[in-house]
Scaffold this motif. Structure first.
Motif, PDB file in Angstrom:
ATOM      1  N   GLY A  45       0.787  -1.218   0.000  1.00  0.00           N
ATOM      2  CA  GLY A  45       0.000   0.000   0.000  1.00  0.00           C
ATOM      3  C   GLY A  45       0.824   1.276   0.000  1.00  0.00           C
ATOM      4  N   MET A  46       2.170   1.184   0.266  1.00  0.00           N
ATOM      5  CA  MET A  46       2.956   2.404   0.348  1.00  0.00           C
ATOM      6  C   MET A  46       3.056   3.113  -0.985  1.00  0.00           C
ATOM      7  SD  MET A  46       6.127   1.427   2.899  1.00  0.00           S
ATOM      8  CE  MET A  46       6.880   3.024   2.585  1.00  0.00           C
ATOM      9  N   LEU A  47       3.112   2.350  -2.091  1.00  0.00           N
ATOM     10  CA  LEU A  47       3.263   2.970  -3.409  1.00  0.00           C
ATOM     11  C   LEU A  47       1.954   3.084  -4.149  1.00  0.00           C
ATOM     12  CD1 LEU A  47       6.594   1.454  -4.760  1.00  0.00           C
ATOM     13  CD2 LEU A  47       6.194   3.708  -3.790  1.00  0.00           C
ATOM     14  N   GLY A  48       0.838   2.713  -3.523  1.00  0.00           N
ATOM     15  CA  GLY A  48      -0.431   2.764  -4.243  1.00  0.00           C
ATOM     16  C   GLY A  48      -0.747   4.149  -4.754  1.00  0.00           C
ATOM     17  N   ALA A  49      -0.647   5.145  -3.877  1.00  0.00           N
ATOM     18  CA  ALA A  49      -0.964   6.507  -4.299  1.00  0.00           C
ATOM     19  C   ALA A  49       0.054   7.026  -5.286  1.00  0.00           C
ATOM     20  CB  ALA A  49      -1.027   7.411  -3.063  1.00  0.00           C
ATOM     21  N   ALA A  50       1.333   6.645  -5.119  1.00  0.00           N
ATOM     22  CA  ALA A  50       2.355   7.142  -6.030  1.00  0.00           C
ATOM     23  C   ALA A  50       2.164   6.607  -7.430  1.00  0.00           C
ATOM     24  CB  ALA A  50       3.737   6.744  -5.502  1.00  0.00           C
ATOM     25  N   HIS A  51       1.718   5.362  -7.558  1.00  0.00           N
ATOM     26  CA  HIS A  51       1.535   4.764  -8.867  1.00  0.00           C
ATOM     27  C   HIS A  51       0.152   5.041  -9.444  1.00  0.00           C
ATOM     28  CE1 HIS A  51       5.226   2.601  -7.932  1.00  0.00           C
ATOM     29  NE2 HIS A  51       5.285   2.234  -9.184  1.00  0.00           N
ATOM     30  N   LYS A  52      -0.682   5.757  -8.736  1.00  0.00           N
ATOM     31  CA  LYS A  52      -2.009   6.094  -9.234  1.00  0.00           C
ATOM     32  C   LYS A  52      -2.313   7.554  -8.911  1.00  0.00           C
ATOM     33  CE  LYS A  52      -6.754   4.343  -9.329  1.00  0.00           C
ATOM     34  NZ  LYS A  52      -7.710   3.403  -8.734  1.00  0.00           N
ATOM     35  N   PRO A  53      -1.603   8.470  -9.568  1.00  0.00           N
ATOM     36  CA  PRO A  53      -1.842   9.888  -9.292  1.00  0.00           C
ATOM     37  C   PRO A  53      -3.147  10.393  -9.887  1.00  0.00           C
ATOM     38  CG  PRO A  53      -0.268   9.645 -11.069  1.00  0.00           C
ATOM     39  CD  PRO A  53      -0.550   8.260 -10.557  1.00  0.00           C
ATOM     40  N   GLY A  54      -3.726   9.626 -10.801  1.00  0.00           N
ATOM     41  CA  GLY A  54      -4.954  10.057 -11.450  1.00  0.00           C
ATOM     42  C   GLY A  54      -6.017   8.977 -11.431  1.00  0.00           C
ATOM     43  N   ALA A  55      -6.686   8.807 -12.575  1.00  0.00           N
ATOM     44  CA  ALA A  55      -7.825   7.904 -12.648  1.00  0.00           C
ATOM     45  C   ALA A  55      -7.445   6.458 -12.919  1.00  0.00           C
ATOM     46  CB  ALA A  55      -8.788   8.376 -13.744  1.00  0.00           C
ATOM     47  N   MET A  56      -6.161   6.170 -13.134  1.00  0.00           N
ATOM     48  CA  MET A  56      -5.749   4.814 -13.459  1.00  0.00           C
ATOM     49  C   MET A  56      -4.370   4.540 -12.890  1.00  0.00           C
ATOM     50  SD  MET A  56      -4.893   5.416 -17.509  1.00  0.00           S
ATOM     51  CE  MET A  56      -3.995   3.880 -17.692  1.00  0.00           C
ATOM     52  N   PRO A  57      -4.079   3.276 -12.541  1.00  0.00           N
ATOM     53  CA  PRO A  57      -2.734   2.932 -12.084  1.00  0.00           C
ATOM     54  C   PRO A  57      -1.736   3.070 -13.236  1.00  0.00           C
ATOM     55  CG  PRO A  57      -4.315   1.171 -11.615  1.00  0.00           C
ATOM     56  CD  PRO A  57      -4.984   2.128 -12.520  1.00  0.00           C
ATOM     57  N   LEU A  58      -0.554   3.526 -12.922  1.00  0.00           N
ATOM     58  CA  LEU A  58       0.470   3.702 -13.960  1.00  0.00           C
ATOM     59  C   LEU A  58       1.376   2.476 -13.994  1.00  0.00           C
ATOM     60  CD1 LEU A  58       1.310   7.484 -13.540  1.00  0.00           C
ATOM     61  CD2 LEU A  58      -0.366   6.375 -15.022  1.00  0.00           C
ATOM     62  N   HIS A  59       0.793   1.388 -14.458  1.00  0.00           N
ATOM     63  CA  HIS A  59       1.518   0.155 -14.725  1.00  0.00           C
ATOM     64  C   HIS A  59       0.643  -0.670 -15.659  1.00  0.00           C
ATOM     65  CE1 HIS A  59      -1.285  -1.872 -12.038  1.00  0.00           C
ATOM     66  NE2 HIS A  59      -0.939  -1.046 -11.064  1.00  0.00           N
ATOM     67  N   PRO A  60       1.196  -1.700 -16.308  1.00  0.00           N
ATOM     68  CA  PRO A  60       0.363  -2.516 -17.201  1.00  0.00           C
ATOM     69  C   PRO A  60      -0.911  -2.992 -16.516  1.00  0.00           C
ATOM     70  CG  PRO A  60       2.663  -3.077 -17.486  1.00  0.00           C
ATOM     71  CD  PRO A  60       2.615  -2.107 -16.345  1.00  0.00           C
ATOM     72  N   LEU A  61      -2.012  -2.927 -17.260  1.00  0.00           N
ATOM     73  CA  LEU A  61      -3.334  -3.086 -16.669  1.00  0.00           C
ATOM     74  C   LEU A  61      -3.958  -4.426 -17.032  1.00  0.00           C
ATOM     75  CD1 LEU A  61      -4.669   0.472 -17.568  1.00  0.00           C
ATOM     76  CD2 LEU A  61      -3.658  -0.252 -15.414  1.00  0.00           C
ATOM     77  N   SER A  62      -4.724  -4.959 -16.108  1.00  0.00           N
ATOM     78  CA  SER A  62      -5.555  -6.137 -16.374  1.00  0.00           C
ATOM     79  C   SER A  62      -6.872  -5.686 -17.003  1.00  0.00           C
ATOM     80  CB  SER A  62      -5.819  -6.901 -15.085  1.00  0.00           C
ATOM     81  OG  SER A  62      -6.570  -6.082 -14.180  1.00  0.00           O
ATOM     82  N   LEU A  63      -7.704  -6.662 -17.386  1.00  0.00           N
ATOM     83  CA  LEU A  63      -9.003  -6.335 -17.970  1.00  0.00           C
ATOM     84  C   LEU A  63      -9.843  -5.533 -16.985  1.00  0.00           C
ATOM     85  CD1 LEU A  63     -11.349  -6.604 -20.002  1.00  0.00           C
ATOM     86  CD2 LEU A  63     -11.846  -8.837 -18.986  1.00  0.00           C
ATOM     87  N   GLY A  64      -9.908  -5.988 -15.732  1.00  0.00           N
ATOM     88  CA  GLY A  64     -10.692  -5.259 -14.740  1.00  0.00           C
ATOM     89  C   GLY A  64     -10.172  -3.853 -14.523  1.00  0.00           C
ATOM     90  N   ALA A  65      -8.852  -3.694 -14.520  1.00  0.00           N
ATOM     91  CA  ALA A  65      -8.273  -2.364 -14.321  1.00  0.00           C
ATOM     92  C   ALA A  65      -8.569  -1.448 -15.505  1.00  0.00           C
ATOM     93  CB  ALA A  65      -6.767  -2.482 -14.111  1.00  0.00           C
ATOM     94  N   ILE A  66      -8.606  -1.996 -16.709  1.00  0.00           N
ATOM     95  CA  ILE A  66      -8.927  -1.188 -17.888  1.00  0.00           C
ATOM     96  C   ILE A  66     -10.356  -0.672 -17.806  1.00  0.00           C
ATOM     97  CG2 ILE A  66      -9.356  -1.339 -20.374  1.00  0.00           C
ATOM     98  CD1 ILE A  66      -6.898  -3.107 -20.594  1.00  0.00           C
ATOM     99  N   TYR A  67     -11.297  -1.535 -17.451  1.00  0.00           N
ATOM    100  CA  TYR A  67     -12.688  -1.100 -17.337  1.00  0.00           C
ATOM    101  C   TYR A  67     -12.877  -0.145 -16.162  1.00  0.00           C
ATOM    102  CZ  TYR A  67     -14.547  -4.154 -20.963  1.00  0.00           C
ATOM    103  OH  TYR A  67     -14.850  -4.722 -22.162  1.00  0.00           O
ATOM    104  N   ASP A  68     -12.221  -0.448 -15.052  1.00  0.00           N
ATOM    105  CA  ASP A  68     -12.324   0.443 -13.902  1.00  0.00           C
ATOM    106  C   ASP A  68     -11.780   1.829 -14.252  1.00  0.00           C
ATOM    107  OD1 ASP A  68     -12.676   0.895 -10.900  1.00  0.00           O
ATOM    108  OD2 ASP A  68     -10.542   1.321 -11.148  1.00  0.00           O
ATOM    109  N   ALA A  69     -10.648   1.865 -14.951  1.00  0.00           N
ATOM    110  CA  ALA A  69     -10.075   3.147 -15.355  1.00  0.00           C
ATOM    111  C   ALA A  69     -10.997   3.890 -16.309  1.00  0.00           C
ATOM    112  CB  ALA A  69      -8.709   2.922 -16.001  1.00  0.00           C
ATOM    113  N   SER A  70     -11.637   3.173 -17.218  1.00  0.00           N
ATOM    114  CA  SER A  70     -12.537   3.822 -18.181  1.00  0.00           C
ATOM    115  C   SER A  70     -13.721   4.470 -17.482  1.00  0.00           C
ATOM    116  CB  SER A  70     -13.029   2.788 -19.200  1.00  0.00           C
ATOM    117  OG  SER A  70     -11.941   2.216 -19.905  1.00  0.00           O
ATOM    118  N   PHE A  71     -14.326   3.746 -16.534  1.00  0.00           N
ATOM    119  CA  PHE A  71     -15.447   4.332 -15.794  1.00  0.00           C
ATOM    120  C   PHE A  71     -14.977   5.484 -14.904  1.00  0.00           C
ATOM    121  CE2 PHE A  71     -17.544   0.153 -16.609  1.00  0.00           C
ATOM    122  CZ  PHE A  71     -18.678   0.663 -17.220  1.00  0.00           C
ATOM    123  N   ARG A  72     -13.790   5.354 -14.321  1.00  0.00           N
ATOM    124  CA  ARG A  72     -13.271   6.440 -13.500  1.00  0.00           C
ATOM    125  C   ARG A  72     -13.015   7.695 -14.325  1.00  0.00           C
ATOM    126  NH1 ARG A  72     -11.205   5.463  -8.378  1.00  0.00           N
ATOM    127  NH2 ARG A  72     -11.364   3.286  -7.676  1.00  0.00           N
TER     128      ARG A  72
END
Length: 361
Positions: A45-72
């Protein structure tokens, strides 16, 4: 003086447990370099906020993360996503509504043929205006959605680093690229038309020149091949060029090549996400538009002289509602996939983190 506590956590003088190894001394030590040491890992959890400064995590995304980012992204910036799609659809569909309303109250436009067995001039004109104007509006809306897709690409990139673009800023970001965006749509549309026309001509010649058995055998073999070709063209050439054109300042053909390279070795994954997106968007569009489409059909039969106007108005509302979801969601998923492919292939997440201020430039 009292004996210091044992390093293994037991009482002074106690024998350490089997397998215990002494760790590094606590606190900063003389001669140790500052900062995390080799092999250090942050706590969960220490790097969670650092790797997600916006609406999506800044690392390669899974299917769920892609849809979650799109809705966000849509929730993060509804005006530049849903708002732009609704604006385009409303303007386009206002044309047939206004035209039908004017003709209804001036020349008696109608879809009512129950009074006689013959189709009058007013009935024929009503049918042509009702269906023709809606078709024309759909074409105009498709052109407008091209620009919406380009705007959503900029909105997605900004949202990835925590920035929110207004509708005006998203439109301004497409400056200098709009005609190339139209050109890209024309080139891809022509390529698609050529492929389909060539296959149709092939079938015409086959039916004219070949025996029935040959036609059946060739049909069994060629139809799956044609469907596979169209699928390959959709994913490798048609799917990712728009965000590449908008975000990398490429030309029309260079953006097509860019989309082709980004989907290399990622065809099946990209295809699966694209097909699922089409299914989700299509289902949602049907759910949103069905009540108004049904009212349009039934109302056109029951409204008598106002049947054409009721039909066009209901169809227009259904079209606007479905576009409000389908256009921004599909464009957001495509744009997120574009960023995902660049993060996977080019470490683009590092550049985004620098832009977000997470990493030093």
């Amino acid at each position: 003086a009292a004996a210091p506590p044992a390093q293994h956590g037991g009482p002074p003088g106690a024998v350490p447990p089997p397998g215990w190894q002494p760790g590094p001394p606590a606190g900063p030590q003389p001669g140790w370099p500052a900062g995390p040491q080799p092999g250090w890992q942050p706590a969960p959890g220490m790097l969670g906020a650092a790797h997600k400064p916006g609406a999506m995590p800044l690392h390669p995304l899974s299917l769920g993360a892609i849809y979650d980012a799109s809705f966000r992204i849509i929730r993060f910036n509804p005006r530049a996503t849903v708002g732009s799609a609704v604006l385009v659809a409303a303007v386009a569909m206002a044309i047939p509504v206004l035209l039908t309303a004017v003709l209804t109250f001036t020349v008696g436009l109608t879809l009512d043929t129950s009074g006689s067995g013959e189709i009058s001039d007013a009935d024929l004109l009503g049918t042509l205006v009702a269906y023709g104007s809606v078709g024309l509006a759909s074409v105009l809306q498709s052109i407008g959605i091209i620009f919406v897709t380009g705007m959503v690409a900029h909105v997605t990139r900004a949202a990835a680093v925590g920035r929110r673009l207004s509708l005006g800023e998203a439109w301004a970001a497409t400056h200098g690229r709009r005609w190339r965006l139209v050109g890209l749509a024309v080139v891809l549309g022509l390529a698609l038309t050529v492929i389909i026309a060539a296959y149709v001509v092939f079938w015409v010649l086959l039916v004219v020149l070949a025996d029935v058995v040959v036609v059946v055998v060739v049909g069994v073999l060629s139809v799956p091949f044609f469907l596979a070709l169209m699928t390959w063209f959709w994913i490798r050439c048609y799917y990712l060029p728009v965000p590449a054109l908008m975000l990398e300042r490429l030309g029309v053909f260079a953006s097509i090549g860019r989309g082709y390279r980004l989907t290399r070795h990622q065809f099946w994954r990209t295809l699966g996400i694209a097909l699922l997106t089409v299914l989700v968007a299509g289902t949602a569009a049907q759910v949103l538009s069905f009540p108004f489409s049904l009212v349009a059909q039934l109302g056109s039969l029951a409204a008598g002289e106002y049947g054409a106007l009721v039909f066009v108005l209901g169809t227009a509302i259904a079209q606007v509602l479905s576009t409000a979801f389908v256009a921004p969601f599909s464009a957001a998923v495509t744009s997120v996939q574009y960023l995902d492919q660049r993060m996977r292939k080019e470490a683009f997440d590092v550049e985004l983190m620098r832009e977000a201020g997470v990493l030093d430039a």
